[in-house]
Design a protein around this motif. Structure first.
Motif, PDB file in Angstrom:
ATOM      1  N   SER A 192       0.822  -1.223   0.000  1.00 54.23           N
ATOM      2  CA  SER A 192       0.000   0.000   0.000  1.00 54.23           C
ATOM      3  C   SER A 192       0.852   1.267   0.000  1.00 54.23           C
ATOM      4  O   SER A 192       0.437   2.300  -0.525  1.00 54.23           O
ATOM      5  CB  SER A 192      -0.987  -0.005   1.169  1.00 54.23           C
ATOM      6  N   THR A 193       2.045   1.193   0.576  1.00 54.98           N
ATOM      7  CA  THR A 193       2.899   2.384   0.578  1.00 54.98           C
ATOM      8  C   THR A 193       3.404   2.691  -0.831  1.00 54.98           C
ATOM      9  O   THR A 193       3.356   3.839  -1.289  1.00 54.98           O
ATOM     10  CB  THR A 193       4.083   2.204   1.551  1.00 54.98           C
ATOM     11  N   LEU A 194       3.871   1.655  -1.510  1.00 54.92           N
ATOM     12  CA  LEU A 194       4.301   1.877  -2.903  1.00 54.92           C
ATOM     13  C   LEU A 194       3.120   2.365  -3.753  1.00 54.92           C
ATOM     14  O   LEU A 194       3.255   3.270  -4.573  1.00 54.92           O
ATOM     15  CB  LEU A 194       4.894   0.586  -3.484  1.00 54.92           C
ATOM     16  N   ASP A 195       1.935   1.775  -3.488  1.00 52.42           N
ATOM     17  CA  ASP A 195       0.719   2.192  -4.187  1.00 52.42           C
ATOM     18  C   ASP A 195       0.473   3.688  -3.946  1.00 52.42           C
ATOM     19  O   ASP A 195       0.211   4.456  -4.883  1.00 52.42           O
ATOM     20  CB  ASP A 195      -0.454   1.346  -3.649  1.00 52.42           C
ATOM     21  N   GLY A 196       0.594   4.121  -2.699  1.00 53.17           N
ATOM     22  CA  GLY A 196       0.359   5.529  -2.355  1.00 53.17           C
ATOM     23  C   GLY A 196       1.362   6.452  -3.028  1.00 53.17           C
ATOM     24  O   GLY A 196       0.995   7.484  -3.593  1.00 53.17           O
ATOM     25  N   VAL A 197       2.628   6.081  -2.990  1.00 54.22           N
ATOM     26  CA  VAL A 197       3.679   6.917  -3.594  1.00 54.22           C
ATOM     27  C   VAL A 197       3.443   7.031  -5.100  1.00 54.22           C
ATOM     28  O   VAL A 197       3.542   8.113  -5.685  1.00 54.22           O
ATOM     29  CB  VAL A 197       5.079   6.305  -3.313  1.00 54.22           C
ATOM     30  N   LEU A 198       3.061   5.918  -5.718  1.00 50.32           N
ATOM     31  CA  LEU A 198       2.894   5.935  -7.175  1.00 50.32           C
ATOM     32  C   LEU A 198       1.624   6.671  -7.594  1.00 50.32           C
ATOM     33  O   LEU A 198       1.633   7.423  -8.576  1.00 50.32           O
ATOM     34  CB  LEU A 198       2.914   4.507  -7.728  1.00 50.32           C
ATOM     35  N   ARG A 199       0.539   6.480  -6.834  1.00 49.86           N
ATOM     36  CA  ARG A 199      -0.688   7.227  -7.187  1.00 49.86           C
ATOM     37  C   ARG A 199      -0.443   8.727  -7.047  1.00 49.86           C
ATOM     38  O   ARG A 199      -0.943   9.516  -7.837  1.00 49.86           O
ATOM     39  CB  ARG A 199      -1.856   6.822  -6.295  1.00 49.86           C
ATOM     40  N   ALA A 200       0.326   9.114  -6.003  1.00 48.25           N
ATOM     41  CA  ALA A 200       0.570  10.547  -5.778  1.00 48.25           C
ATOM     42  C   ALA A 200       1.495  11.128  -6.841  1.00 48.25           C
ATOM     43  O   ALA A 200       1.302  12.265  -7.268  1.00 48.25           O
ATOM     44  CB  ALA A 200       1.150  10.770  -4.383  1.00 48.25           C
ATOM     45  N   THR A 201       2.505  10.357  -7.252  1.00 48.73           N
ATOM     46  CA  THR A 201       3.564  10.960  -8.085  1.00 48.73           C
ATOM     47  C   THR A 201       3.602  10.471  -9.528  1.00 48.73           C
ATOM     48  O   THR A 201       4.115  11.171 -10.393  1.00 48.73           O
ATOM     49  CB  THR A 201       4.958  10.651  -7.481  1.00 48.73           C
ATOM     50  N   ASN A 202       3.160   9.247  -9.759  1.00 49.94           N
ATOM     51  CA  ASN A 202       3.319   8.582 -11.067  1.00 49.94           C
ATOM     52  C   ASN A 202       4.769   8.628 -11.544  1.00 49.94           C
ATOM     53  O   ASN A 202       5.037   8.755 -12.739  1.00 49.94           O
ATOM     54  CB  ASN A 202       2.378   9.197 -12.120  1.00 49.94           C
ATOM     55  N   ARG A 203       5.717   8.542 -10.622  1.00 50.59           N
ATOM     56  CA  ARG A 203       7.136   8.524 -10.982  1.00 50.59           C
ATOM     57  C   ARG A 203       7.626   7.081 -11.099  1.00 50.59           C
ATOM     58  O   ARG A 203       7.019   6.159 -10.552  1.00 50.59           O
ATOM     59  CB  ARG A 203       7.949   9.253  -9.902  1.00 50.59           C
ATOM     60  N   MET A 204       8.755   6.895 -11.748  1.00 48.58           N
ATOM     61  CA  MET A 204       9.349   5.584 -11.980  1.00 48.58           C
ATOM     62  C   MET A 204      10.192   5.157 -10.779  1.00 48.58           C
ATOM     63  O   MET A 204      11.027   5.929 -10.302  1.00 48.58           O
ATOM     64  CB  MET A 204      10.236   5.707 -13.224  1.00 48.58           C
ATOM     65  N   VAL A 205       9.960   3.966 -10.300  1.00 46.78           N
ATOM     66  CA  VAL A 205      10.775   3.460  -9.192  1.00 46.78           C
ATOM     67  C   VAL A 205      12.054   2.821  -9.739  1.00 46.78           C
ATOM     68  O   VAL A 205      13.147   2.999  -9.193  1.00 46.78           O
ATOM     69  CB  VAL A 205       9.977   2.441  -8.336  1.00 46.78           C
ATOM     70  N   ALA A 206      11.907   2.066 -10.839  1.00 46.84           N
ATOM     71  CA  ALA A 206      13.073   1.376 -11.410  1.00 46.84           C
ATOM     72  C   ALA A 206      14.191   2.378 -11.693  1.00 46.84           C
ATOM     73  O   ALA A 206      13.959   3.432 -12.282  1.00 46.84           O
ATOM     74  CB  ALA A 206      12.664   0.661 -12.698  1.00 46.84           C
ATOM     75  N   GLY A 207      15.371   2.049 -11.211  1.00 47.29           N
ATOM     76  CA  GLY A 207      16.527   2.905 -11.469  1.00 47.29           C
ATOM     77  C   GLY A 207      16.670   4.071 -10.502  1.00 47.29           C
ATOM     78  O   GLY A 207      17.630   4.823 -10.574  1.00 47.29           O
ATOM     79  N   SER A 208      15.709   4.218  -9.585  1.00 51.43           N
ATOM     80  CA  SER A 208      15.827   5.333  -8.640  1.00 51.43           C
ATOM     81  C   SER A 208      16.289   4.827  -7.272  1.00 51.43           C
ATOM     82  O   SER A 208      16.252   3.628  -6.994  1.00 51.43           O
ATOM     83  CB  SER A 208      14.494   6.077  -8.527  1.00 51.43           C
ATOM     84  N   THR A 209      16.736   5.739  -6.453  1.00 47.09           N
ATOM     85  CA  THR A 209      17.219   5.371  -5.119  1.00 47.09           C
ATOM     86  C   THR A 209      16.117   5.638  -4.096  1.00 47.09           C
ATOM     87  O   THR A 209      15.625   6.763  -3.992  1.00 47.09           O
ATOM     88  CB  THR A 209      18.494   6.174  -4.783  1.00 47.09           C
ATOM     89  N   VAL A 210      15.733   4.565  -3.408  1.00 48.41           N
ATOM     90  CA  VAL A 210      14.628   4.664  -2.443  1.00 48.41           C
ATOM     91  C   VAL A 210      15.207   4.497  -1.036  1.00 48.41           C
ATOM     92  O   VAL A 210      15.760   3.445  -0.709  1.00 48.41           O
ATOM     93  CB  VAL A 210      13.571   3.564  -2.703  1.00 48.41           C
ATOM     94  N   VAL A 211      15.074   5.531  -0.228  1.00 50.72           N
ATOM     95  CA  VAL A 211      15.594   5.469   1.142  1.00 50.72           C
ATOM     96  C   VAL A 211      14.446   5.105   2.082  1.00 50.72           C
ATOM     97  O   VAL A 211      13.432   5.809   2.121  1.00 50.72           O
ATOM     98  CB  VAL A 211      16.213   6.824   1.562  1.00 50.72           C
ATOM     99  N   GLU A 345      -5.559   3.476  -0.864  1.00 49.49           N
ATOM    100  CA  GLU A 345      -6.717   2.982  -0.094  1.00 49.49           C
ATOM    101  C   GLU A 345      -6.327   2.127   1.098  1.00 49.49           C
ATOM    102  O   GLU A 345      -7.132   1.344   1.591  1.00 49.49           O
ATOM    103  CB  GLU A 345      -7.626   2.179  -1.029  1.00 49.49           C
ATOM    104  N   GLY A 346      -5.060   2.257   1.536  1.00 51.97           N
ATOM    105  CA  GLY A 346      -4.612   1.436   2.656  1.00 51.97           C
ATOM    106  C   GLY A 346      -4.302   0.025   2.206  1.00 51.97           C
ATOM    107  O   GLY A 346      -4.236  -0.263   0.998  1.00 51.97           O
ATOM    108  N   HIS A 347      -4.134  -0.863   3.172  1.00 51.50           N
ATOM    109  CA  HIS A 347      -3.766  -2.238   2.835  1.00 51.50           C
ATOM    110  C   HIS A 347      -4.917  -2.943   2.128  1.00 51.50           C
ATOM    111  O   HIS A 347      -6.093  -2.701   2.415  1.00 51.50           O
ATOM    112  CB  HIS A 347      -3.464  -3.049   4.104  1.00 51.50           C
ATOM    113  N   PRO A 348      -4.583  -3.870   1.247  1.00 45.49           N
ATOM    114  CA  PRO A 348      -5.622  -4.650   0.575  1.00 45.49           C
ATOM    115  C   PRO A 348      -6.459  -5.462   1.576  1.00 45.49           C
ATOM    116  O   PRO A 348      -5.982  -5.842   2.651  1.00 45.49           O
ATOM    117  CB  PRO A 348      -4.816  -5.575  -0.340  1.00 45.49           C
TER     118      PRO A 348
END
Ligand code: ADE
Length: 418
Positions: A192-211, A345-348
């Motif tokens: 759900s966290t990745l879902d939230g980040v992606l819905r908010a930003t629509n940015r690419m995770v692949a190749g990026s640095t996630v702290v 929408e929180g956890h499935p």
């Protein structure tokens, strides 16, 4: 019936979404069916302070089927699904006090409204009901047979109350059940966290640095899913054991002061305050994205970010772009509130199925056993935890092996060696 929601006309949409969620909640469905027959919660007043989602609505429905008299308020100003709040009022006659985006004053007013129900059981996610009772509404204590608590942050607060001798009734820590934190905190928060980040930003995770700040069960889940999407994961920790685990899970581990310089995404899940602060914003890359998935909005020092900034604008929904005095931009998601519920929408439902089965059965346990319980924080009884695991597996259509008599005997013995 008293209630405070955004718009009752949203109720049809909420009802359909609630039904959709129920299809993935087989354990809660079974509990509801039994509750309907046996009415183990007959006449029990329950005040719940939970994220108002489709899954929570199904829990409320199950409690009501068991005979409980339930009211619900939000456990976070940004996590409410307004259509669900509407259907709870309209179709289920459950008094609900929750509006997505409510200010802090309204949030606490809604908590007071839920407490006006004079609960016999509190059901918390973050311990706001219990802390309000103990600090402002002590007259409610004699009615209370106990409470339940959903999340790590709430359990930490409750343990502090118990240790200081101020907890005045037993509380069951749902979070500590194996069928809760191994799955909800890890796989639920991970997805759900990745879902939230992606819905908010629509940015690419692949190749990026996630702290990922914090390597508890939630941090483990987020790191795993971010890596699965091709992110380069860095973990920050203060606990040497968890740090070793993160290293052996294949992640880079370093202090936030170093990670701050190289991260593209920052996600906090520590449960502590000011994990990302002035000195970190000062060295971040232009365009860094910062968010939190921990319970309270205290992990990111937003006042420090405001102070460093000359301009702030909402560049898209759930994204506040801060321009620092040297022109760099830092993007804060969901006002620093838990991003998995703010922009997603929180956890499935399938994972909340186990968490909320623990809630429902813990409420039943409190009714049966409160006379034998002290003013302490209790685990969910292991028998309940094991039964939920068994039912979940059954619901998933997965069969497992059984010990043979010979194996049972071997495991209970010490005589047989090499
Ligand atoms: N906490 C995290 N996800 C949730 C959900 N879907 N419903 C209620 N509480 C939650």
């Amino acid at each position: 019936m008293d209630y405070d929601i955004k718009d009752i006309k949203l109720s049809e949409k909420g009802k359909l979404r609630m039904e959709w969620a129920e299809q993935s909640m087989p354990v809660l469905r079974l509990i509801k069916k039994r509750f309907k027959k046996e009415k183990p919660l007959a006449g029990v007043r329950i005040s719940a302070c939970l994220h108002v989602t489709t899954e929570t609505a199904n829990l409320m429905d199950a409690l009501k089927a068991g005979g409980a008299d339930v009211v619900l308020c939000a456990s976070n100003p940004l996590s409410t699904q307004d259509d669900v709040a509407a259907t709870l009022v309209d179709h289920y006659q459950i008094a609900t006090f929750a509006i997505k985006g409510e200010d802090n004053k309204t949030y606490y007013k809604h908590i007071q409204s839920a407490l006006a129900h004079k609960p016999m059981i509190t059901m918390d996610d973050g311990a706001d009901l219990v802390s309000t009772i103990l600090s402002e509404q002590k007259q409610l204590i004699p009615n209370l047979i106990g409470g339940t608590e959903e999340t790590t942050t709430g359990v930490i607060r409750l343990r502090s109350m118990a240790q200081k001798g101020v907890l005045k009734f037993p509380v069951i820590s749902v979070n500590d059940a194996s069928t809760k934190h191994f799955f909800d905190n890890r796989y639920g928060t991970g997805q759900s966290t990745l879902d939230g980040v992606l819905r908010a930003t629509n940015r690419m995770v692949a190749g990026s640095t996630v702290v990922v700040a914090g390597y508890g069960w939630c941090g483990r889940g987020i790191a795993m899913r971010a890596a699965g999407m091709g992110g380069n994961v860095i973990v920050t920790e203060i606990d040497p054991l968890k740090a070793i685990e993160a290293v052996m899970d294949g992640y880079r581990v370093m202090p936030m002061s170093e990670a701050a310089k190289i991260g593209d995404f920052f996600i906090t899940v520590t449960g502590d305050i000011k994990v990302i602060r002035k000195e970190h914003f000062e060295v971040m890359k232009d365009g860094a994205i910062v968010c939190n998935s921990g319970h309270f909005n205290v992990e990111i020092d937003i006042p420090a970010l405001e102070k460093l900034s000359k301009r702030k604008r909402t560049i898209r929904e759930f994204v506040d772009e801060y321009t620092l005095s040297d022109g760099r931009k830092v993007n804060l998601l969901g006002e620093g509130r838990l991003i998995n519920l703010a922009s997603a929408e929180g956890h499935p439902s399938s994972v909340m199925d186990m968490s909320f089965a623990n809630q429902a059965l813990s409420a039943e346990y409190l009714v049966q056993q409160h006379k034998n319980l002290e003013k302490k924080v209790y685990p969910v009884p292991p028998k309940i935890d094991a039964e939920i695991a068994r039912l979940k597996l059954e619901g998933m259509g997965v069969k497992i092996d059984k010990l043979t008599k010979e194996q049972e005997k071997y495991l209970a013995s010490w005589e047989m060696g090499t």
